[in-house]
Design a protein around this motif. Structure first.
Motif, PDB file in Angstrom:
ATOM      1  N   LEU A   7       2.045  11.244 -10.626  1.00 38.99           N
ATOM      2  CA  LEU A   7       2.016   9.975  -9.904  1.00 38.99           C
ATOM      3  C   LEU A   7       0.582   9.522  -9.657  1.00 38.99           C
ATOM      4  CD1 LEU A   7       3.886   7.997  -7.919  1.00 38.99           C
ATOM      5  CD2 LEU A   7       2.570   9.260  -6.236  1.00 38.99           C
ATOM      6  N   ILE A   8      -0.263  10.424  -9.200  1.00 28.60           N
ATOM      7  CA  ILE A   8      -1.651  10.083  -8.891  1.00 28.60           C
ATOM      8  C   ILE A   8      -2.397   9.672 -10.160  1.00 28.60           C
ATOM      9  CG2 ILE A   8      -3.844  11.047  -8.066  1.00 28.60           C
ATOM     10  CD1 ILE A   8      -2.016  12.721  -6.070  1.00 28.60           C
ATOM     11  N   HIS A   9      -2.129  10.346 -11.266  1.00 27.41           N
ATOM     12  CA  HIS A   9      -2.727   9.988 -12.556  1.00 27.41           C
ATOM     13  C   HIS A   9      -2.382   8.543 -12.930  1.00 27.41           C
ATOM     14  CE1 HIS A   9      -3.347   9.876 -16.894  1.00 27.41           C
ATOM     15  NE2 HIS A   9      -2.068   9.632 -17.034  1.00 27.41           N
ATOM     16  N   HIS A  10      -1.101   8.211 -12.882  1.00 27.16           N
ATOM     17  CA  HIS A  10      -0.685   6.859 -13.265  1.00 27.16           C
ATOM     18  C   HIS A  10      -1.137   5.811 -12.247  1.00 27.16           C
ATOM     19  CE1 HIS A  10       1.312   7.745 -16.926  1.00 27.16           C
ATOM     20  NE2 HIS A  10       2.246   8.505 -16.375  1.00 27.16           N
ATOM     21  N   ARG A  11      -1.225   6.187 -10.997  1.00 29.11           N
ATOM     22  CA  ARG A  11      -1.727   5.261  -9.988  1.00 29.11           C
ATOM     23  C   ARG A  11      -3.189   4.911 -10.286  1.00 29.11           C
ATOM     24  NH1 ARG A  11      -1.225   7.729  -4.399  1.00 29.11           N
ATOM     25  NH2 ARG A  11      -3.363   8.364  -4.793  1.00 29.11           N
ATOM     26  N   THR A  13       0.049   5.190   0.018  1.00 34.21           N
ATOM     27  CA  THR A  13      -1.045   4.709  -0.821  1.00 34.21           C
ATOM     28  C   THR A  13      -0.489   4.071  -2.095  1.00 34.21           C
ATOM     29  OG1 THR A  13      -2.538   6.367   0.063  1.00 34.21           O
ATOM     30  CG2 THR A  13      -3.106   5.453  -2.076  1.00 34.21           C
ATOM     31  N   THR A  14       0.498   4.711  -2.676  1.00 32.24           N
ATOM     32  CA  THR A  14       1.116   4.180  -3.891  1.00 32.24           C
ATOM     33  C   THR A  14       1.784   2.840  -3.614  1.00 32.24           C
ATOM     34  OG1 THR A  14       1.439   6.412  -4.746  1.00 32.24           O
ATOM     35  CG2 THR A  14       2.817   4.666  -5.700  1.00 32.24           C
ATOM     36  N   ARG A  15       2.438   2.738  -2.485  1.00 31.65           N
ATOM     37  CA  ARG A  15       3.104   1.479  -2.136  1.00 31.65           C
ATOM     38  C   ARG A  15       2.084   0.347  -2.026  1.00 31.65           C
ATOM     39  NH1 ARG A  15       5.506  -2.238   0.911  1.00 31.65           N
ATOM     40  NH2 ARG A  15       7.790  -2.344   0.842  1.00 31.65           N
ATOM     41  N   LYS A  16       0.912   0.637  -1.436  1.00 32.74           N
ATOM     42  CA  LYS A  16      -0.135  -0.387  -1.313  1.00 32.74           C
ATOM     43  C   LYS A  16      -0.571  -0.905  -2.680  1.00 32.74           C
ATOM     44  CE  LYS A  16      -3.501   1.439   0.963  1.00 32.74           C
ATOM     45  NZ  LYS A  16      -4.689   1.740   1.787  1.00 32.74           N
ATOM     46  N   ILE A  17      -0.736   0.002  -3.630  1.00 33.94           N
ATOM     47  CA  ILE A  17      -1.220  -0.436  -4.946  1.00 33.94           C
ATOM     48  C   ILE A  17      -0.124  -1.159  -5.721  1.00 33.94           C
ATOM     49  CG2 ILE A  17      -0.857   1.666  -6.307  1.00 33.94           C
ATOM     50  CD1 ILE A  17      -3.803   1.093  -7.338  1.00 33.94           C
ATOM     51  N   LEU A  18       1.137  -0.729  -5.544  1.00 33.07           N
ATOM     52  CA  LEU A  18       2.237  -1.466  -6.179  1.00 33.07           C
ATOM     53  C   LEU A  18       2.337  -2.869  -5.595  1.00 33.07           C
ATOM     54  CD1 LEU A  18       5.001   1.303  -6.362  1.00 33.07           C
ATOM     55  CD2 LEU A  18       3.696   0.340  -8.288  1.00 33.07           C
ATOM     56  N   GLY A  41      -7.694   0.373  -1.096  1.00 38.62           N
ATOM     57  CA  GLY A  41      -8.262   1.709  -0.967  1.00 38.62           C
ATOM     58  C   GLY A  41      -7.169   2.763  -1.010  1.00 38.62           C
ATOM     59  N   MET A  42      -7.520   3.896  -1.575  1.00 44.54           N
ATOM     60  CA  MET A  42      -6.572   4.997  -1.649  1.00 44.54           C
ATOM     61  C   MET A  42      -6.987   6.168  -0.755  1.00 44.54           C
ATOM     62  SD  MET A  42      -5.549   4.844  -5.660  1.00 44.54           S
ATOM     63  CE  MET A  42      -6.665   3.676  -6.395  1.00 44.54           C
ATOM     64  N   TYR A  43      -8.275   6.421  -0.703  1.00 44.98           N
ATOM     65  CA  TYR A  43      -8.796   7.510   0.129  1.00 44.98           C
ATOM     66  C   TYR A  43      -9.957   6.958   0.951  1.00 44.98           C
ATOM     67  CZ  TYR A  43      -5.961  10.128  -3.120  1.00 44.98           C
ATOM     68  OH  TYR A  43      -4.898  10.572  -3.869  1.00 44.98           O
ATOM     69  N   LEU A  51      10.515  -4.175  -7.189  1.00 41.78           N
ATOM     70  CA  LEU A  51       9.844  -2.911  -7.485  1.00 41.78           C
ATOM     71  C   LEU A  51       9.632  -2.108  -6.207  1.00 41.78           C
ATOM     72  CD1 LEU A  51       8.354  -1.451  -9.908  1.00 41.78           C
ATOM     73  CD2 LEU A  51       6.293  -2.564  -9.064  1.00 41.78           C
ATOM     74  N   LEU A  52       9.171  -2.780  -5.153  1.00 41.73           N
ATOM     75  CA  LEU A  52       8.933  -2.102  -3.879  1.00 41.73           C
ATOM     76  C   LEU A  52      10.228  -1.624  -3.241  1.00 41.73           C
ATOM     77  CD1 LEU A  52       6.136  -4.340  -2.332  1.00 41.73           C
ATOM     78  CD2 LEU A  52       5.895  -2.020  -3.264  1.00 41.73           C
TER      79      LEU A  52
END
Length: 166
Positions: free
Chosen positions: A135-139, A17-22, A155-157, A82-83
Motif C-alpha cells: 500500500l505504501i509503495h503504491h501510495r 494518510t492514504t485516505r488524504k491522498i485518495l 503530507g504523509m509524515y 472511491l473513498l
C-alpha cells in the motif's frame, strides 16, 4: 501483547494518510499515465482502495490462488465512490485486526497462481509486506502522479511542500 493491537496504531495512521491522498485526486485526470507501461491514475487509485481487502483475504483464508479467484478490478470514476469503497474496506480490516489472534497471525499463508507459488509466509508477515508495504509503495506512486499533474500533494509524515506555510 496481541499482534493485532501492536499493528493497529500504524494501520490507522497509514489508512488516514492514504485516505488524504485518495481524496486529493483530480477526477478529470483519472486516465493520466506517467508512461505507456504504467497504470492509469484511476487504476492505481482503485488498486490502493482495495488493498485493505487483503487483510480478510489473508486472515480468514490459508491462500489466494489467482487461477481460481473471480477477481474483477474496481473502476470507480468518482473520488466520492472511491473513498466510500476504501472506507468500507478499512472498517472491515480494522475489525479483523481487533479480533485476530496471535495463533492466526502465525499460520502460513500462500499466494499462488495454480501450481506457481509466489510466496508462503506467516500471516503476520503477509500483513506487513503484502498489505502495508505494498500500500505504501503504491501510495508513493500516486503522490508522484499528483505532483506531475500539478495537484496538491497532502503530507504523509508531516506537512508536504504544498502544506508548508512561510
Amino acid at each position: 501483547m496481541r499482534l493485532g493491537d501492536f499493528f493497529m496504531p500504524e494501520f490507522l495512521h497509514e489508512m488516514a494518510t492514504t485516505r488524504k491522498i485518495l481524496d486529493a485526486i483530480p477526477e478529470e485526470h483519472f486516465d493520466y499515465k506517467s508512461n505507456e507501461k504504467a497504470m492509469s491514475l484511476g487504476a492505481l487509485a482503485n488498486h490502493i482502495a482495495e488493498i485493505p481487502t487483503w487483510i480478510p483475504a489473508a486472515f480468514l483464508h490459508s491462500e489466494l490462488d489467482f487461477s481460481t479467484a473471480n477477481y474483477v478490478p474496481k473502476d470507480f470514476k468518482k473520488v466520492s465512490e472511491l473513498l466510500s469503497f476504501f472506507d468500507s474496506n478499512v472498517n472491515e480490516a480494522t475489525q479483523l485486526l481487533k479480533e485476530v489472534s496471535n495463533e492466526t497471525l502465525n499460520e502460513e499463508w500462500t499466494l499462488r497462481n495454480g501450481s506457481a507459488i509466489y510466496f508462503t509466509m506467516p500471516k503476520s508477515a503477509v500483513y506487513r509486506s503484502f498489505v502495508m508495504n505494498h500500500l505504501i509503495h503504491h501510495r508513493g506512486q500516486l503522490s508522484a502522479y499528483l505532483r506531475a499533474l500539478g495537484a496538491k500533494v497532502p503530507g504523509m509524515y508531516g506537512p508536504s511542500a504544498d502544506e508548508q506555510t512561510a
